[in-house]
Design an enzyme around this catalytic site. Structure first.
Site, PDB file in Angstrom:
ATOM      1  N   GLY A   1       0.819  -1.216   0.000  1.00 55.40           N
ATOM      2  CA  GLY A   1       0.000   0.000   0.000  1.00 55.40           C
ATOM      3  C   GLY A   1       0.845   1.254   0.000  1.00 55.40           C
ATOM      4  O   GLY A   1       0.540   2.227  -0.709  1.00 55.40           O
TER       5      GLY A   1
ATOM      6  N   LYS B   1       3.818   1.587  -1.230  1.00 62.01           N
ATOM      7  CA  LYS B   1       4.403   1.723  -2.562  1.00 62.01           C
ATOM      8  C   LYS B   1       3.388   2.284  -3.558  1.00 62.01           C
ATOM      9  O   LYS B   1       3.761   2.952  -4.531  1.00 62.01           O
ATOM     10  CB  LYS B   1       4.903   0.362  -3.050  1.00 62.01           C
ATOM     11  CG  LYS B   1       5.996  -0.253  -2.186  1.00 62.01           C
ATOM     12  CD  LYS B   1       7.349   0.333  -2.486  1.00 62.01           C
ATOM     13  CE  LYS B   1       8.449  -0.393  -1.737  1.00 62.01           C
ATOM     14  NZ  LYS B   1       9.790   0.046  -2.104  1.00 62.01           N
ATOM     15  N   LYS B   2       2.115   2.006  -3.325  1.00 58.12           N
ATOM     16  CA  LYS B   2       1.076   2.473  -4.241  1.00 58.12           C
ATOM     17  C   LYS B   2       0.721   3.941  -4.047  1.00 58.12           C
ATOM     18  O   LYS B   2      -0.103   4.473  -4.799  1.00 58.12           O
ATOM     19  CB  LYS B   2      -0.189   1.617  -4.082  1.00 58.12           C
ATOM     20  CG  LYS B   2      -0.073   0.212  -4.632  1.00 58.12           C
ATOM     21  CD  LYS B   2      -1.374  -0.569  -4.452  1.00 58.12           C
ATOM     22  CE  LYS B   2      -1.333  -1.922  -5.142  1.00 58.12           C
ATOM     23  NZ  LYS B   2      -0.327  -2.827  -4.629  1.00 58.12           N
ATOM     24  N   THR B   3       1.310   4.589  -3.076  1.00 56.58           N
ATOM     25  CA  THR B   3       1.003   6.009  -2.883  1.00 56.58           C
ATOM     26  C   THR B   3       1.694   6.898  -3.906  1.00 56.58           C
ATOM     27  O   THR B   3       1.460   8.113  -3.906  1.00 56.58           O
ATOM     28  CB  THR B   3       1.418   6.456  -1.472  1.00 56.58           C
ATOM     29  OG1 THR B   3       2.807   6.152  -1.263  1.00 56.58           O
ATOM     30  CG2 THR B   3       0.586   5.747  -0.411  1.00 56.58           C
TER      31      THR B   3
ATOM     32  N   ASP C   1      -4.784  -2.330   0.493  1.00 51.37           N
ATOM     33  CA  ASP C   1      -3.463  -2.742   0.967  1.00 51.37           C
ATOM     34  C   ASP C   1      -3.061  -2.001   2.240  1.00 51.37           C
ATOM     35  O   ASP C   1      -2.426  -2.581   3.136  1.00 51.37           O
ATOM     36  CB  ASP C   1      -2.420  -2.500  -0.124  1.00 51.37           C
ATOM     37  CG  ASP C   1      -2.462  -3.571  -1.204  1.00 51.37           C
ATOM     38  OD1 ASP C   1      -2.935  -4.675  -0.918  1.00 51.37           O
ATOM     39  OD2 ASP C   1      -2.025  -3.291  -2.334  1.00 51.37           O
TER      40      ASP C   1
END
Length: 801
Positions: A193, A195-197, A241
């Protein structure tokens, strides 16, 4: 004050499982990490993990085709993590897989537990390190779970070892056994999660072609495909995530976490070919429950004559307080039970031993290392290649979608200064090597050795790799002027790689305009294909246009010079200017501006337009014939038999269509030409077969919607079981032949050819695979590239078409 403080402590213990006092001293922390816990939940994870690995090893690990992956002849280049690692001979690699598979069985049964977990961990990581082209996060996770099981006491419940060793049967396990696995699974979600920012994911560029998958069908009633991709896939994926690990941890939010976790992983199992990973993550969900959930479930729902309720024994692996080990006093207690309880108390230490301290330190180091590794890319700089860090342990799952547009390998014989062009897959069938600098260097060195075998002792080797990441321009990944065999070209895991070209992030804003341009062009003509290119100053793109493409180049930013080779003419183009380039010939595009140039190729394939038109007529004809046949027979059958009727009608119609020619079906004049009107030879047989194949697939797809869902799921399950049956059968065959080859010193591959007879034939020629001119499957114009390697934006356009 005292009761209030006690109430606060109790609430914290109830919510988190520990109290602040447990961290106030080293001795308290050791007691916490070695606190006795029920072993049943950990045993459930052990069993499920073992079963999933038994299914995974023949398929994703490659056991069923180990003889193909590891040929004894050095035919392909290898990409191990460490250069000194080499695969064993094929028959011994089969034995390695066999040991791994037997270890998975032993983990499931809890048989010789400590030995089999060590064997599984060693063989798994050995195979894992042998090939970086197959590295991914979920394979890395399997290895970590196996590593944790090697130190844990997961065999203290429901294990064959427990039948023969009463000391460990149904005995406590220390808390750190649960802490490590819970922490590991939590990190998989939470760091994924984090990393997905980054903006590419938040803005919806990472998985821009996923919204049209059938699993999102319920959302299409109120959302468009673009909205599904942005909101459901990217935004909801980000929050899932980040939050699901917390939701699974707490009691009140756990049902919500379970619902979304199950839904998420089942959807992933349908959208991606990632083996057992979704099911492994499903198997880890119960590890967040209370540690005695399985025991309570069995005590409540399983009949007493099938399951004997027994108290949990003390274990020397745990650390007890004096209050926890008081002997049981019962008037009805038998002498045998009293003796057993007394013996169990002997295994209940109250003071920390060296074992307790060393495993507490081990747990601390492991927790710290797993939190640090995903963000250790400032150390492993050599692996930072557009995406940060080594590709196996970052948990940056799905945040980067790559599209390799073109790879050209040129080697120059220094004695004659003659250039040759090597096919990129000449000695590497896996294409992932072109994505990472470390594997590019390994492949370059391997090619150098291969060329020496063919008489090229002194060469220069240059790579020209074009890639697009998350919908950006196609750009160069490495400098094509660099000789990768030069002594100046070095790679180190701890230093940045200077010969890598930077990602043109300053052009990322162009992605919205690129999509708008593509939509505008496709709205005018559905047969238009657009490719966007960005290049660095001082470099040029060599491109070939196939004869059947009408191609235009237009500059979006910067300044370029287009060199028309056959016409011996140079034309300068600035922003907004375009040029029709001749087909069936090469041309060069030089970037002469001081900043990177951006331009686009617009292709119109008239042959494809004609074929699409013919296919529409053919599709309508078969649809009409199919429906008429069904209507004719429907009164003779009930609604419950409609599925069988559809299948029978389909077979009847298809058999009738097979006997007709394409001319008869389409009512075309004999002189009609699909490709070029000036051509005289048209292979109508191949075209008819192509249409029949397309018609076959489309009709089967339509017929599937008429089959009841349970019949469709039953067919999928049978297909899965048949596939697994074949894999296990082949594993058994190659293991038998491997041992036979080792014991009798015979040729393993000859045995496989003689007894299995299903190994693909491989070319035996020793001729070097070269081309005297650059490959004509150009990155920007090849029709085959357009059909098989189109970018994410192209796939979206084709879906609309």
């Amino acid at each position: 004050m005292g009761p209030k403080k006690q109430q606060e402590i109790s609430t914290m213990r109830r919510l988190f499982g520990f109290e602040l006092a447990d961290f106030q001293s080293w001795s308290n922390f050791v007691k916490l990490m070695n606190r006795p816990e029920d072993p049943s939940s950990l045993a459930a994870l052990r069993i499920l993990f073992g079963i999933l690995m038994m299914l995974d090893i023949p398929q994703e690990r490659g056991m069923s085709h180990a003889d193909v992956y590891y040929p004894n002849e050095d035919k392909e280049c290898q990409f191990p993590l460490f250069n000194f690692l080499e695969p064993l001979r094929a028959e011994y690699m089969v034995v390695v897989y066999f040991i791994m598979f037997l270890s998975a069985i032993g983990i499931t049964l809890g048989l010789f537990y400590r030995l089999v977990t060590i064997c599984f961990t060693i063989t798994y990581w050995y195979v894992f390190f042998l090939d970086k082209t197959s590295w991914n996060n979920h394979s890395y996770l399997y290895g970590l779970i196996g590593f944790q099981l090697m130190f844990s006491d997961a065999h203290h419940y429901w294990s064959i070892d427990g039948l023969f060793r009463k000391k460990i049967r149904n005995s406590h396990v220390p808390l750190w056994n649960y802490t490590l696995i819970r922490y590991q699974v939590f990190l998989v979600y939470f760091i994924a999660g984090l990393k997905k920012t980054e903006w590419d994911w938040v803005a919806g560029y990472s998985m821009d072609s996923l919204g049209d998958h059938w699993v999102f069908s319920p959302f299409r009633t109120f959302l468009t495909i673009e909205q599904i991709t942005l909101i459901i896939v990217h935004v909801c994926g980000l929050f899932f995530d980040l939050l699901v690990g917390f939701a699974l941890f707490f009691d009140r939010s756990r049902p919500i976490g379970i619902f979304f976790s199950v839904t998420f992983h089942l959807m992933n199992s349908q959208m991606f070919s990632i083996g057992m990973f979704p099911y492994t993550m499903l198997a880890t969900i119960p590890i967040f429950f209370h540690n005695d959930w399985l025991r309570k479930f069995l005590n409540r729902f399983v009949p007493k004559f099938l399951y004997k309720v027994e108290p949990v024994q003390y274990s020397s692996s745990c650390l007890y307080s004096k209050e926890e080990i008081k002997p049981e006093e019962s008037k009805t207690q038998s002498l045998k039970s009293a003796i057993a309880n007394a013996n169990s108390i002997k295994n209940a230490p109250t003071k920390p031993t060296f074992r307790h301290k060393i495993f507490t330190i081990f747990a601390l180091l492991y927790l710290t290392e797993q939190a640090f590794l995903p963000y250790s890319h400032f150390i492993t700089k050599g692996y930072n290649n557009w995406t940060n860090g080594l590709y196996g342990y970052s948990w940056d799952m799905m945040i980067h979608s790559w599209h390799t547009q073109h790879v050209k390998i040129t080697f120059i014989d220094k004695t004659t200064q003659e250039p040759h062009y090597l096919r990129p897959t000449a000695w590497a069938s896996a294409k992932r090597w072109s994505s990472h600098a470390d594997m590019i260097v390994q492949y370059a060195q391997c090619i150098k050795g291969k060329l020496k075998e063919h008489g090229y002792d002194d060469v220069e080797l240059r790579f020209d790799i074009w890639r697009s990441m998350n919908g950006r321009f196609n750009q160069r990944q490495i400098d094509p002027r660099i000789d990768l065999l030069s002594s100046d070209v070095k790679w180190s895991p701890f230093k940045e790689t200077p010969w890598l070209q930077p990602l043109l992030t300053n052009l990322s804003d162009w992605r919205t305009r690129m999509l708008q341009i593509e939509n505008d062009l496709s709205s005018k003509d559905q047969n238009v294909l657009v490719t966007f290119v960005a290049d660095f100053p001082g470099l040029f793109l060599e491109n070939y246009i196939p004869p059947d493409l009408n191609t235009t180049i237009e500059v979006l930013e910067g300044e370029v010079i287009v060199e028309l080779i056959s016409l011996k003419k140079n034309i300068t183009l600035n922003v907004g200017q375009n040029l029709t380039v001749p087909n069936g010939d090469y041309h060069n595009v030089y970037t002469v501006s001081s900043t990177p140039s951006c331009y686009m190729y617009v292709y119109l394939n008239q042959s494809d337009a004609d074929i699409v038109h013919l296919w529409d007529r053919f599709y309508n004809l078969t649809d009409r014939l199919l429906n008429e046949t069904i209507d004719y027979n429907r009164p003779l059958h009930s609604d419950k038999e409609e599925a069988d009727l559809v299948r029978l009608s389909y077979e009847d119609v298809f058999e009738k269509l097979r006997n007709k020619t394409l001319h008869e079906l389409l009512e075309l004049p004999n002189d009609y030409k699909i490709h070029n009107k000036n051509e005289s030879n048209i292979n109508w047989t191949n075209i008819r077969l192509q249409f029949e194949t397309s018609m076959n697939r489309s009709m089967v797809k339509r017929l599937d919607t008429k089959v009841k869902w349970h019949e469709r799921n039953l067919r999928i399950f049978k297909s899965f079981m048949n596939r697994k049956k074949k894999q296990f059968l082949r594993c058994y065959q190659i293991v038998k032949l491997a041992f036979k080859s080792i014991f009798y010193q015979t040729d393993f591959f000859q045995l496989v050819d003689n007894e299995i007879r299903n190994v693909d034939e491989e070319s035996t020629t020793n001729a070097i695979i070269t081309e005297e001119s650059p490959p004509q499957t150009s990155s920007k114009s090849s029709s085959s590239s357009k059909k098989t390697s189109s970018s994410a934006k192209t796939k979206k356009k084709n879906t609309k078409k």
